[in-house]
Motif scaffolding. Structure first.
Motif, PDB file in Angstrom:
ATOM      1  N   ALA A  56       0.832  -1.207   0.000  1.00  0.00           N
ATOM      2  CA  ALA A  56       0.000   0.000   0.000  1.00  0.00           C
ATOM      3  C   ALA A  56       0.865   1.255   0.000  1.00  0.00           C
ATOM      4  CB  ALA A  56      -0.930  -0.011   1.211  1.00  0.00           C
ATOM      5  N   GLN A  57       1.959   1.236   0.784  1.00  0.00           N
ATOM      6  CA  GLN A  57       2.866   2.390   0.803  1.00  0.00           C
ATOM      7  C   GLN A  57       3.524   2.588  -0.548  1.00  0.00           C
ATOM      8  OE1 GLN A  57       5.583   1.739   4.079  1.00  0.00           O
ATOM      9  NE2 GLN A  57       3.888   1.154   5.421  1.00  0.00           N
ATOM     10  N   ALA A  58       3.984   1.481  -1.143  1.00  0.00           N
ATOM     11  CA  ALA A  58       4.609   1.580  -2.470  1.00  0.00           C
ATOM     12  C   ALA A  58       3.595   2.056  -3.504  1.00  0.00           C
ATOM     13  CB  ALA A  58       5.181   0.223  -2.873  1.00  0.00           C
ATOM     14  N   ALA A 146      -4.660  15.370  -9.478  1.00  0.00           N
ATOM     15  CA  ALA A 146      -3.379  14.840  -9.008  1.00  0.00           C
ATOM     16  C   ALA A 146      -3.527  14.192  -7.635  1.00  0.00           C
ATOM     17  CB  ALA A 146      -2.335  15.962  -8.956  1.00  0.00           C
ATOM     18  N   LEU A 147      -4.312  14.809  -6.735  1.00  0.00           N
ATOM     19  CA  LEU A 147      -4.501  14.241  -5.399  1.00  0.00           C
ATOM     20  C   LEU A 147      -5.386  12.995  -5.449  1.00  0.00           C
ATOM     21  CD1 LEU A 147      -4.935  17.468  -3.245  1.00  0.00           C
ATOM     22  CD2 LEU A 147      -2.853  16.218  -3.820  1.00  0.00           C
ATOM     23  N   GLU A 148      -6.379  13.002  -6.322  1.00  0.00           N
ATOM     24  CA  GLU A 148      -7.227  11.821  -6.460  1.00  0.00           C
ATOM     25  C   GLU A 148      -6.427  10.620  -6.953  1.00  0.00           C
ATOM     26  OE1 GLU A 148     -10.210  13.203  -9.086  1.00  0.00           O
ATOM     27  OE2 GLU A 148     -11.345  14.289  -7.541  1.00  0.00           O
ATOM     28  N   ALA A 149      -5.452  10.876  -7.821  1.00  0.00           N
ATOM     29  CA  ALA A 149      -4.612   9.782  -8.311  1.00  0.00           C
ATOM     30  C   ALA A 149      -3.783   9.166  -7.184  1.00  0.00           C
ATOM     31  CB  ALA A 149      -3.697  10.292  -9.419  1.00  0.00           C
ATOM     32  N   VAL A 150      -3.375   9.990  -6.214  1.00  0.00           N
ATOM     33  CA  VAL A 150      -2.569   9.488  -5.101  1.00  0.00           C
ATOM     34  C   VAL A 150      -3.413   8.622  -4.166  1.00  0.00           C
ATOM     35  CG1 VAL A 150      -1.177  10.166  -3.106  1.00  0.00           C
ATOM     36  CG2 VAL A 150      -1.030  11.475  -5.215  1.00  0.00           C
ATOM     37  N   THR A 151      -4.673   8.998  -3.941  1.00  0.00           N
ATOM     38  CA  THR A 151      -5.487   8.360  -2.908  1.00  0.00           C
ATOM     39  C   THR A 151      -6.421   7.281  -3.445  1.00  0.00           C
ATOM     40  OG1 THR A 151      -7.152  10.109  -3.152  1.00  0.00           O
ATOM     41  CG2 THR A 151      -5.427  10.451  -1.522  1.00  0.00           C
ATOM     42  N   ALA A 152      -6.439   7.049  -4.741  1.00  0.00           N
ATOM     43  CA  ALA A 152      -7.398   6.105  -5.328  1.00  0.00           C
ATOM     44  C   ALA A 152      -6.967   4.654  -5.099  1.00  0.00           C
ATOM     45  CB  ALA A 152      -7.543   6.374  -6.827  1.00  0.00           C
ATOM     46  N   GLU A 183       2.539  11.641   2.177  1.00  0.00           N
ATOM     47  CA  GLU A 183       3.053  11.365   3.512  1.00  0.00           C
ATOM     48  C   GLU A 183       1.909  11.124   4.499  1.00  0.00           C
ATOM     49  OE1 GLU A 183       6.242  10.760   6.130  1.00  0.00           O
ATOM     50  OE2 GLU A 183       6.166  10.981   3.954  1.00  0.00           O
ATOM     51  N   ILE A 184       0.824  11.892   4.363  1.00  0.00           N
ATOM     52  CA  ILE A 184      -0.338  11.688   5.232  1.00  0.00           C
ATOM     53  C   ILE A 184      -0.897  10.282   5.060  1.00  0.00           C
ATOM     54  CG2 ILE A 184      -2.744  12.370   5.571  1.00  0.00           C
ATOM     55  CD1 ILE A 184      -1.857  15.251   4.915  1.00  0.00           C
ATOM     56  N   VAL A 185      -1.079   9.863   3.813  1.00  0.00           N
ATOM     57  CA  VAL A 185      -1.628   8.532   3.543  1.00  0.00           C
ATOM     58  C   VAL A 185      -0.679   7.451   4.046  1.00  0.00           C
ATOM     59  CG1 VAL A 185      -2.329   6.945   1.725  1.00  0.00           C
ATOM     60  CG2 VAL A 185      -2.979   9.350   1.583  1.00  0.00           C
ATOM     61  N   THR A 186       0.607   7.620   3.806  1.00  0.00           N
ATOM     62  CA  THR A 186       1.588   6.624   4.232  1.00  0.00           C
ATOM     63  C   THR A 186       1.604   6.480   5.752  1.00  0.00           C
ATOM     64  OG1 THR A 186       2.960   7.079   2.296  1.00  0.00           O
ATOM     65  CG2 THR A 186       4.011   5.977   4.155  1.00  0.00           C
ATOM     66  N   ILE A 189      -1.419   4.583   6.941  1.00  0.00           N
ATOM     67  CA  ILE A 189      -1.280   3.146   6.692  1.00  0.00           C
ATOM     68  C   ILE A 189      -0.364   2.508   7.725  1.00  0.00           C
ATOM     69  CG2 ILE A 189      -0.388   1.440   5.067  1.00  0.00           C
ATOM     70  CD1 ILE A 189      -1.257   3.331   2.806  1.00  0.00           C
ATOM     71  N   ARG A 190       0.729   3.172   8.036  1.00  0.00           N
ATOM     72  CA  ARG A 190       1.736   2.587   8.933  1.00  0.00           C
ATOM     73  C   ARG A 190       1.291   2.575  10.388  1.00  0.00           C
ATOM     74  NH1 ARG A 190       7.355   5.559   7.119  1.00  0.00           N
ATOM     75  NH2 ARG A 190       7.728   4.436   5.172  1.00  0.00           N
ATOM     76  N   HIS A 191       0.731   3.696  10.847  1.00  0.00           N
ATOM     77  CA  HIS A 191       0.633   3.907  12.282  1.00  0.00           C
ATOM     78  C   HIS A 191      -0.783   3.983  12.842  1.00  0.00           C
ATOM     79  CE1 HIS A 191       4.885   4.692  11.886  1.00  0.00           C
ATOM     80  NE2 HIS A 191       4.673   5.763  11.139  1.00  0.00           N
ATOM     81  N   SER A 192      -1.779   4.348  12.039  1.00  0.00           N
ATOM     82  CA  SER A 192      -3.079   4.670  12.644  1.00  0.00           C
ATOM     83  C   SER A 192      -4.020   3.480  12.760  1.00  0.00           C
ATOM     84  CB  SER A 192      -3.764   5.770  11.832  1.00  0.00           C
ATOM     85  OG  SER A 192      -4.238   5.255  10.603  1.00  0.00           O
TER      86      SER A 192
END
Length: 482
Positions: A56-58, A146-152, A183-186, A189-192
């Motif tokens: 997911a991070q990648a 551009a942001l939608e592409a990151v979070t889709a 960075e927010i999404v990553t 995924i990692r910590h929350s």
């Protein structure tokens, strides 16, 4: 250890139940086998979960990079086209307009009418070309795609993205926003361990972009001010005190007599443009071109060799450009008035040129009267900015703060401007020279000079252009759109 302990207990229980040695071993072995399978299953599940997180991070990083590359490639193509228009067509049309301006002063009727129409057509073409290049450079792609592409298509958390309509930023800030969202999404995924992540991009009352995010995960411990999430804050590097260059300034000789000849250096990388400017200046009395240069390095050598009274300088040149050339003159302690001549009225370049020390700014398709008047204005120690770009320059000054100069914070003058000084300041903002201000206000030119000096002193600036920019920032000139 736990599995081994439990196996021993099972074996002991089997022995106490009266099972023989074979039965105890068999019972303990079966239990150990089942526990081993369970442990392997748990380890496999943990590894699978870690692999999903890494994937997911990648995925997020790949999407962010892809979005930035997509925007960057389209931006690069627009800029390439605008450069081609500027470097090829723009220079050719500018040279044509200059040559037609020269021809208009030689042609006799009826040919003069045709030359005038041809020059008008060339100027209209150059105006349209400027508008096209400006649109290509200033077009800002929308931020939301551009942001939608990151979070889709993220498996978890589910991202709820809201981008306010009209939220637009330039190329550099777009990259920063996309990387922040990545960075927010990553981190989510990692910590929350969250199921949902909300990201909002809004514009506040001052027109600033605001990025906020929250999720429904387990959160984090409260942090003290200045503390990092993974430990105490690191001490930042101390601000380096800027060095001071000491030495005396060299002022190149200036000729102020009525019959004195003003010596001009023309710096432009386009031969046809240099020839057109030279031909135009040759029509004027008391103005002579002492040298030409096709780049910044040659310009520095020509200044040292010929000691011009005024330098006509192009900004976009290969190698050392116009901004770097002015900086080099300043570093060498050479004070010579620089009149920037450029094909396109780029607001950023105007401000950069002023910060670098330019005393005047004109578009290249000027008339003979405009060019000669500007040269004489600078040679007399005054400042000039073409009225066609003054309004945009003033609007841009609203967001400059002190970046337009080194005169200190933008505070109201301790000694307020008098009504007459405000009148003079408003005419300065319209591009009036001292003599024109004197005529408009029915004053002696010497009185106008005194008013201008008082305005500069009260506003704490060193030249007329910065005075106008500071006055607009302080609200002394009102709204240029009105």
């Amino acid at each position: 250890m736990i599995v081994a302990g439990n196996t021993a207990i099972v074996g002991l229980a089997a022995a106490m139940a009266g099972n023989g040695a074979a039965g105890v071993v068999l019972t303990a072995g079966v239990y150990l086998l089942l526990q081993g399978v369970s442990v392997l299953g748990v380890v496999s599940e943990q590894r699978h979960k870690a692999a999903r997180l890494q994937l997911a991070q990648a995925h997020t990083e790949l999407r962010a990079t892809t979005a930035l590359l997509d925007v960057s490639s389209r931006t690069a193509e627009r800029l390439r086209i605008s450069r081609d228009l500027h470097d090829v067509i723009g220079h050719q049309v500018t040279a044509l307009a200059l040559e037609l301006e020269v021809a208009s002063h030689h042609a006799q009727p009826p040919a003069s009418a045709h030359v005038a129409r041809a020059r008008s057509i060339a100027k209209d073409l150059l105006t349209d070309l400027r508008a096209t290049v400006g649109a290509l450079r200033d077009t800002v792609p929308e931020l939301a795609p551009a942001l939608e592409a990151v979070t889709a298509d993220l498996p978890s958390p589910r991202v709820h993205l809201q981008v306010e309509e009209g939220a637009m930023v330039g190329e550099d800030r777009r990259t920063a926003v996309v990387r922040c969202v990545q960075e927010i999404v990553t981190n989510a995924i990692r910590h929350s361990d969250a199921d949902n992540l909300w990201i909002d991009v809004t514009v506040d009352g001052d027109g600033r972009l605001v990025l906020s995010a929250h999720d429904d995960g387990r959160g984090a411990r409260d942090l003290a001010a200045g503390q990092r999430a993974d430990g105490p804050a690191r001490a930042g590097r101390g601000a380096r005190r800027p060095g001071q260059v000491q030495g005396r300034r060299r002022v190149l000789r200036r000729r102020d007599g009525a019959g004195a000849v003003i010596r001009v250096l023309v710096v432009d990388d386009q031969t046809l443009v240099r020839q057109g400017i030279r031909s135009l200046l040759e029509l004027a009395d008391n103005v002579t071109v002492v040298a030409e240069a096709d780049d910044g390095d040659a310009a520095l050598e020509a200044v040292e060799a010929h000691h011009p009274d005024v330098v006509l300088l192009d900004l976009r040149m290969p190698g050392r450009d116009g901004i770097a050339t002015m900086a080099a003159l300043r570093d060498r302690g050479v004070e010579v008035p620089v009149l920037v001549l450029t094909t396109f009225d780029d607001d950023d370049l105007v401000l950069q040129a002023i910060r670098a020390g330019a005393r005047g700014y004109l578009l290249k398709d000027v008339t003979l009267e405009q060019l000669v008047g500007a040269v004489r204005t600078l040679a007399a120690g005054q400042t000039l900015v073409q009225p066609a770009i003054t309004d945009r320059l003033l609007r841009a000054a609203r967001g400059l703060g002190t970046s337009a100069g080194k005169e200190g914070p933008m505070t109201a003058p301790v000694d307020p401007l008098t009504p007459r000084e405000l009148e003079v300041l408003r005419l300065l903002a319209s591009g009036y020279a001292n003599r024109e201000i004197a005529t408009a206000l029915h004053l002696a030119e010497g009185t106008v000079k005194n008013h201008v000096s008082n305005v500069l002193l009260k506003l704490g600036v060193r030249d007329r252009t910065r005075a106008v920019m500071r006055a607009l920032h302080l609200g002394l000139l009102g709204d240029p759109d009105r």
